[in-house]
Enzyme design. Structure first.
Site, mmCIF file in Angstrom:
data_model
loop_
_atom_site.group_PDB
_atom_site.id
_atom_site.type_symbol
_atom_site.label_atom_id
_atom_site.label_comp_id
_atom_site.label_asym_id
_atom_site.label_seq_id
_atom_site.Cartn_x
_atom_site.Cartn_y
_atom_site.Cartn_z
ATOM 1 N N SER A 123 0.976 -1.128 -0.250
ATOM 2 C CA SER A 123 -0.076 -0.325 0.265
ATOM 3 C C SER A 123 1.060 1.423 -0.015
ATOM 4 O O SER A 123 0.033 2.715 -0.315
ATOM 5 C CB SER A 123 -0.856 0.419 1.355
ATOM 6 O OG SER A 123 -0.048 0.506 2.255
ATOM 7 N N LYS A 160 0.400 4.309 7.008
ATOM 8 C CA LYS A 160 0.061 5.233 6.221
ATOM 9 C C LYS A 160 0.075 6.984 6.091
ATOM 10 O O LYS A 160 0.795 7.418 7.093
ATOM 11 C CB LYS A 160 -1.750 5.344 6.442
ATOM 12 C CG LYS A 160 -2.080 4.176 5.531
ATOM 13 C CD LYS A 160 -2.009 3.576 4.769
ATOM 14 C CE LYS A 160 -2.800 2.579 4.355
ATOM 15 N NZ LYS A 160 -2.292 0.814 4.280
#
Length: 206
Positions: A123, A160
């Site tokens: 990701s 993230k």
């Protein structure tokens, strides 16, 4: 070393335990709250006494400016801890989460790294954080918009890019195949565990 009073011994044990569990010393206010002092100033006086006896070192200008002298540190394990599976509700640096230690100088990263986390998934591939990499993490509890964080959302740990708008946090991937994770702080739990400060590519340097 001069003998400690019972209260001083209690504070020293609290400091050691806090460092072992979270990677950071407690603040004066946290010491005061946990031990029932009326103010942080009372904790400060005990800390000064511990410093005079050589049990701790005080670094001025920061709320967590307490460190243990080298001889007081636990040297049974050295280097940066690699954190494995994190149990719900437990501090990320709790001893039971440590898989192993790597002999890496924490100061080679800026800010200094406190632990390593193995990257799962792709990701964050667009900024060079890849599956299997070791992510060096600086332990903090708050983040600014745009920083790459290690966050715990309802006890799931993720890496993230952080963005906060009002009472809502968005955790953005660096891969167009992934949608942002939306966290409404009014009813969801979010804990910032640290900032990404470096990447070790698939075991290089180890």
């Amino acid at each position: 070393m001069r003998p400690l009073t019972p209260r001083q011994a209690e504070i020293l044990e609290l400091i050691k335990r806090n460092i072992a569990e979270t990677g950071m010393p407690p603040t004066r206010a946290e010491i005061a709250t946990r031990l029932g002092f009326k103010s942080a100033n009372a904790a400060e006086e005990h800390l000064k006494a511990l410093a005079k006896k050589g049990c701790i070192e005080i670094m001025p200008g920061t709320s967590r400016g307490i460190r243990l002298p080298v001889e007081e540190e636990d040297n049974s394990e050295t280097g940066l801890p690699l954190i494995g599976q994190v149990a719900a509700g437990e501090p990320i640096l709790a001893q039971e989460h440590v898989e192993q230690y790597y002999q890496i100088d924490p100061s080679m990263f800026h800010p200094t790294a406190n632990f390593l986390l193995r990257v799962k998934g792709d990701s964050m591939k667009n900024i060079g954080i890849l599956e299997g990499d070791l992510l060096a993490v600086h332990k903090v509890q708050q983040a600014r918009n745009g920083q790459v964080v290690v966050a715990r959302v309802d006890d799931d740990v993720t890496v993230k890019r952080f963005e906060k708008k009002g009472n809502v946090v968005y955790l953005h991937a660096e891969n167009e195949d992934y949608s942002p994770i939306k966290v409404d702080l009014s009813f969801q739990s979010l804990t910032i565990e640290g900032l990404a400060v470096g990447v070790i590519r698939n075991g290089d340097w180890l």
